[in-house]
Design a protein around this motif. Structure first.
Motif, PDB file in Angstrom:
ATOM      1  N   VAL A  27      26.563 -13.931   4.460  1.00  0.00           N
ATOM      2  CA  VAL A  27      25.433 -13.675   5.357  1.00  0.00           C
ATOM      3  C   VAL A  27      25.109 -14.918   6.163  1.00  0.00           C
ATOM      4  N   ASP A  28      25.061 -16.061   5.504  1.00  0.00           N
ATOM      5  CA  ASP A  28      24.729 -17.301   6.209  1.00  0.00           C
ATOM      6  C   ASP A  28      25.807 -17.674   7.222  1.00  0.00           C
ATOM      7  N   CYS A  30      27.734 -15.721   8.876  1.00  0.00           N
ATOM      8  CA  CYS A  30      27.709 -14.810  10.022  1.00  0.00           C
ATOM      9  C   CYS A  30      26.458 -14.973  10.873  1.00  0.00           C
ATOM     10  N   LEU A  31      25.319 -15.288  10.248  1.00  0.00           N
ATOM     11  CA  LEU A  31      24.050 -15.218  10.960  1.00  0.00           C
ATOM     12  C   LEU A  31      23.443 -16.566  11.336  1.00  0.00           C
ATOM     13  N   LEU A  32      23.741 -17.628  10.595  1.00  0.00           N
ATOM     14  CA  LEU A  32      23.142 -18.916  10.953  1.00  0.00           C
ATOM     15  C   LEU A  32      23.526 -19.373  12.363  1.00  0.00           C
ATOM     16  N   CYS A  35      21.214 -17.605  14.610  1.00  0.00           N
ATOM     17  CA  CYS A  35      19.839 -18.091  14.484  1.00  0.00           C
ATOM     18  C   CYS A  35      19.594 -19.289  15.391  1.00  0.00           C
ATOM     19  N   TYR A  41      16.917 -13.901  14.813  1.00  0.00           N
ATOM     20  CA  TYR A  41      17.928 -13.668  13.786  1.00  0.00           C
ATOM     21  C   TYR A  41      17.549 -14.264  12.432  1.00  0.00           C
ATOM     22  N   TRP A  42      16.527 -15.133  12.383  1.00  0.00           N
ATOM     23  CA  TRP A  42      16.061 -15.615  11.086  1.00  0.00           C
ATOM     24  C   TRP A  42      15.540 -14.450  10.252  1.00  0.00           C
ATOM     25  N   GLN A  45      18.482 -12.450   9.088  1.00  0.00           N
ATOM     26  CA  GLN A  45      19.162 -13.120   7.982  1.00  0.00           C
ATOM     27  C   GLN A  45      18.470 -12.821   6.648  1.00  0.00           C
ATOM     28  N   GLN A  46      17.152 -12.913   6.624  1.00  0.00           N
ATOM     29  CA  GLN A  46      16.415 -12.623   5.396  1.00  0.00           C
ATOM     30  C   GLN A  46      16.576 -11.157   4.994  1.00  0.00           C
ATOM     31  N   HIS A  49      19.940 -10.784   3.344  1.00  0.00           N
ATOM     32  CA  HIS A  49      19.934 -11.306   1.973  1.00  0.00           C
ATOM     33  C   HIS A  49      19.309 -10.286   1.030  1.00  0.00           C
TER      34      HIS A  49
END
Length: 244
Positions: A27-28, A30-32, A35, A41-42, A45-46, A49
């Motif tokens: 997840v991190d 792909c999404l950080l 973000c 996108y924060w 991301q949550q 998770h």
């Protein structure tokens, strides 16, 4: 889709705890990067998770049934065309099925034969899909079966024994909700019915019948053929009472 594909690519046969760690890392990854460009996108991301526990529980159960991922984001090369014929039985058109399947799983049954399961992930509630299946109205999964059957690299579409929607759900106390099309016999009946419907519609078009501008509004957002759609042109005429 990117998260699930990368998760399966990076994991080994693992314990639930190891899978949870790989899922969080995926997840991190792909999404950080997203973000950094867009703060919204924060929250995404949550949210992703929050999917971890239910997703891992669901996939571990799939593995216990013998399923392994064969393809992710799979677009079969459909080279066997469906021949469209007119009322006299003359071929008037060749139709190639094209599309992309979220996931194709594979296993060996007790007879040593290969079996396939087709999966489409949904981030919205799957109750609507369960209802459409009960009403014999679902076409997406039947389309995927025909897509696989038309591909040159696929031998024996009868190996497809399962097709289902899987809802990505953040509730950790249960596995992911599913909408299953039916048993192996029924899903191929649905695929055959869809082919017959396609034959009927294209035969009518070949005879000059206009194509009905039909579809869900939500699909218009990402439809590849949005620029040539006639729904916008039809709306003002219908509002004026001119059905022609």
């Amino acid at each position: 889709h990117s998260v699930v594909e990368r998760f399966h690519r990076q994991r080994d046969a693992a314990t639930p705890e190891q899978d949870l760690s790989v899922f969080a890392q995926t997840v991190d990854e792909c999404l950080l990067p997203l973000c950094a460009d867009n703060p919204r996108y924060w929250a995404v991301q949550q949210q992703f998770h929050g999917y971890a526990t239910a997703f891992v529980q669901w996939w571990q159960a799939r593995e216990r049934e013998g399923w392994q991922v064969k393809h992710s984001e799979y677009a079969p090369q459909a080279t066997r065309a469906q021949s469209i014929v007119d009322a006299a039985g003359h071929a008037v058109h060749e139709l190639h099925w094209r599309g992309r399947i979220d996931q194709v799983d594979e296993r060996m049954n007790e007879l040593g034969e290969v079996e396939w399961s087709l999966i489409d992930y949904k981030t919205n509630n799957v109750r609507g899909y369960q209802q459409s299946i009960r009403n014999h109205e679902d076409t997406q999964l039947a389309f995927y079966i025909n897509l696989m059957a038309s591909a040159v690299e696929v031998t024996g579409a009868e190996s497809i024994v399962d097709a289902r929607y899987v809802g990505v759900d953040r509730h950790a106390d249960r596995t992911l909700p599913e909408a299953i099309l039916g048993d192996a016999t029924y899903i191929h009946q649905q695929a055959r019915q869809l082919r017959e419907q396609v034959q009927q519609v294209f035969s009518q078009m070949a005879q000059g019948a206009p194509l009905v501008a039909f579809g869900e509004k939500s699909a218009c957002v990402y439809c590849d053929y949005r620029a040539v759609c006639r729904k916008d042109y039809a709306a003002p005429l219908l509002a004026q009472g001119d059905a022609s």
